[in-house]
Design a protein around this motif. Structure first.
Motif, PDB file in Angstrom:
ATOM      1  N   THR A   1       0.845  -1.193   0.000  1.00 51.25           N
ATOM      2  CA  THR A   1       0.000   0.000   0.000  1.00 51.25           C
ATOM      3  C   THR A   1       0.884   1.248   0.000  1.00 51.25           C
ATOM      4  N   ASN A   2       0.287   2.382  -0.321  1.00 47.32           N
ATOM      5  CA  ASN A   2       1.039   3.644  -0.283  1.00 47.32           C
ATOM      6  C   ASN A   2       1.592   3.918   1.102  1.00 47.32           C
ATOM      7  N   GLN A   3       0.836   3.577   2.122  1.00 44.43           N
ATOM      8  CA  GLN A   3       1.292   3.778   3.503  1.00 44.43           C
ATOM      9  C   GLN A   3       2.504   2.903   3.807  1.00 44.43           C
ATOM     10  N   GLU A   4       2.471   1.655   3.346  1.00 45.35           N
ATOM     11  CA  GLU A   4       3.603   0.744   3.573  1.00 45.35           C
ATOM     12  C   GLU A   4       4.833   1.208   2.792  1.00 45.35           C
ATOM     13  N   ILE A   5       4.639   1.688   1.559  1.00 48.79           N
ATOM     14  CA  ILE A   5       5.759   2.217   0.768  1.00 48.79           C
ATOM     15  C   ILE A   5       6.391   3.396   1.488  1.00 48.79           C
TER      16      ILE A   5
ATOM     17  N   SER B   1      10.148   3.393   2.957  1.00 50.48           N
ATOM     18  CA  SER B   1      11.066   4.433   2.466  1.00 50.48           C
ATOM     19  C   SER B   1      11.714   5.172   3.625  1.00 50.48           C
ATOM     20  N   GLU B   2      10.937   5.479   4.649  1.00 48.39           N
ATOM     21  CA  GLU B   2      11.483   6.166   5.829  1.00 48.39           C
ATOM     22  C   GLU B   2      12.500   5.298   6.555  1.00 48.39           C
ATOM     23  N   LEU B   3      12.213   3.994   6.673  1.00 48.36           N
ATOM     24  CA  LEU B   3      13.157   3.081   7.331  1.00 48.36           C
ATOM     25  C   LEU B   3      14.473   3.007   6.557  1.00 48.36           C
ATOM     26  N   PHE B   4      14.386   2.881   5.236  1.00 50.37           N
ATOM     27  CA  PHE B   4      15.600   2.850   4.412  1.00 50.37           C
ATOM     28  C   PHE B   4      16.353   4.166   4.508  1.00 50.37           C
ATOM     29  N   LYS B   5      15.636   5.279   4.474  1.00 54.59           N
ATOM     30  CA  LYS B   5      16.265   6.598   4.491  1.00 54.59           C
ATOM     31  C   LYS B   5      17.130   6.777   5.737  1.00 54.59           C
ATOM     32  N   LYS B   6      16.674   6.274   6.867  1.00 55.69           N
ATOM     33  CA  LYS B   6      17.468   6.359   8.101  1.00 55.69           C
ATOM     34  C   LYS B   6      18.824   5.678   7.929  1.00 55.69           C
ATOM     35  N   HIS B   7      18.845   4.548   7.260  1.00 51.43           N
ATOM     36  CA  HIS B   7      20.113   3.839   7.031  1.00 51.43           C
ATOM     37  C   HIS B   7      21.007   4.596   6.064  1.00 51.43           C
TER      38      HIS B   7
ATOM     39  N   GLU C   1      12.196   3.839  -6.117  1.00 46.11           N
ATOM     40  CA  GLU C   1      12.138   2.760  -7.099  1.00 46.11           C
ATOM     41  C   GLU C   1      12.425   1.415  -6.434  1.00 46.11           C
ATOM     42  N   MET C   2      13.411   1.388  -5.527  1.00 49.51           N
ATOM     43  CA  MET C   2      13.775   0.159  -4.832  1.00 49.51           C
ATOM     44  C   MET C   2      12.613  -0.328  -3.953  1.00 49.51           C
ATOM     45  N   VAL C   3      12.011   0.574  -3.218  1.00 46.93           N
ATOM     46  CA  VAL C   3      10.911   0.207  -2.332  1.00 46.93           C
ATOM     47  C   VAL C   3       9.677  -0.204  -3.144  1.00 46.93           C
ATOM     48  N   GLU C   4       9.379   0.542  -4.193  1.00 51.32           N
ATOM     49  CA  GLU C   4       8.215   0.218  -5.023  1.00 51.32           C
ATOM     50  C   GLU C   4       8.379  -1.127  -5.731  1.00 51.32           C
ATOM     51  N   ASP C   5       9.630  -1.553  -5.942  1.00 52.19           N
ATOM     52  CA  ASP C   5       9.866  -2.860  -6.546  1.00 52.19           C
ATOM     53  C   ASP C   5       9.606  -3.992  -5.555  1.00 52.19           C
ATOM     54  N   GLY C   6       9.493  -3.669  -4.270  1.00 50.15           N
ATOM     55  CA  GLY C   6       9.120  -4.680  -3.294  1.00 50.15           C
ATOM     56  C   GLY C   6      10.108  -4.985  -2.188  1.00 50.15           C
ATOM     57  N   TRP C   7      11.233  -4.264  -2.125  1.00 48.56           N
ATOM     58  CA  TRP C   7      12.205  -4.523  -1.062  1.00 48.56           C
ATOM     59  C   TRP C   7      11.714  -3.913   0.241  1.00 48.56           C
ATOM     60  N   ARG C   8      11.925  -4.660   1.331  1.00 47.48           N
ATOM     61  CA  ARG C   8      11.538  -4.201   2.659  1.00 47.48           C
ATOM     62  C   ARG C   8      12.672  -4.477   3.638  1.00 47.48           C
ATOM     63  N   MET C   9      12.712  -3.690   4.679  1.00 52.24           N
ATOM     64  CA  MET C   9      13.697  -3.905   5.727  1.00 52.24           C
ATOM     65  C   MET C   9      13.393  -5.210   6.445  1.00 52.24           C
ATOM     66  N   GLY C  10      14.462  -5.923   6.812  1.00 51.81           N
ATOM     67  CA  GLY C  10      14.291  -7.141   7.601  1.00 51.81           C
ATOM     68  C   GLY C  10      13.998  -6.784   9.045  1.00 51.81           C
ATOM     69  N   THR C  11      13.701  -7.768   9.821  1.00 51.69           N
ATOM     70  CA  THR C  11      13.400  -7.511  11.246  1.00 51.69           C
ATOM     71  C   THR C  11      14.446  -8.127  12.144  1.00 51.69           C
TER      72      THR C  11
END
Length: 96
Positions: free
Chosen positions: A2-6, A10-16, A86-96
């Motif tokens: 969803t847009n909310q999940e994207i 994106s925010e989680l990746f941006k922190k890294h 683009e990376m997030v929209e392609d389906g990559w997510r942070m691990g836990t």
């Protein structure tokens, strides 16, 4: 996703990317998980974070640590992108 999940991912990746202290572990994107990569974990290398390169690579599971200090990209490059979105929209997510 969803847009909310994207947006959240994106925010989680941006922190890294903004504070690259260690290589983040990612959850497998089903599009890229192949038998050849069985036993590997997707990551982003620290040097790619520092340079704002959006490159997902993989390391053997036995090299995975809680705070992984993988400086350089491995020879198992899975995907490269022009932007974080683009990376997030392609389906990559942070691990836990």
């Amino acid at each position: 996703m969803t847009n909310q999940e994207i947006k959240r991912q994106s925010e989680l990746f941006k922190k890294h990317y903004d504070e690259p202290m260690f290589s983040p572990l990612l959850k497998w994107n089903d599009k890229y998980k192949t038998p050849e990569l069985e036993g590997y974990t997707p990551i982003i290398a620290i040097n790619d974070l520092v340079k704002y390169n959006y490159v997902v690579c993989a390391i053997p599971n036995e090299k995975v640590e809680f705070m992984l200090m993988q400086l350089n990209r491995t020879d198992k490059v899975i995907a490269e992108y022009k932007s974080l979105e683009e990376m997030v929209e392609d389906g990559w997510r942070m691990g836990t």
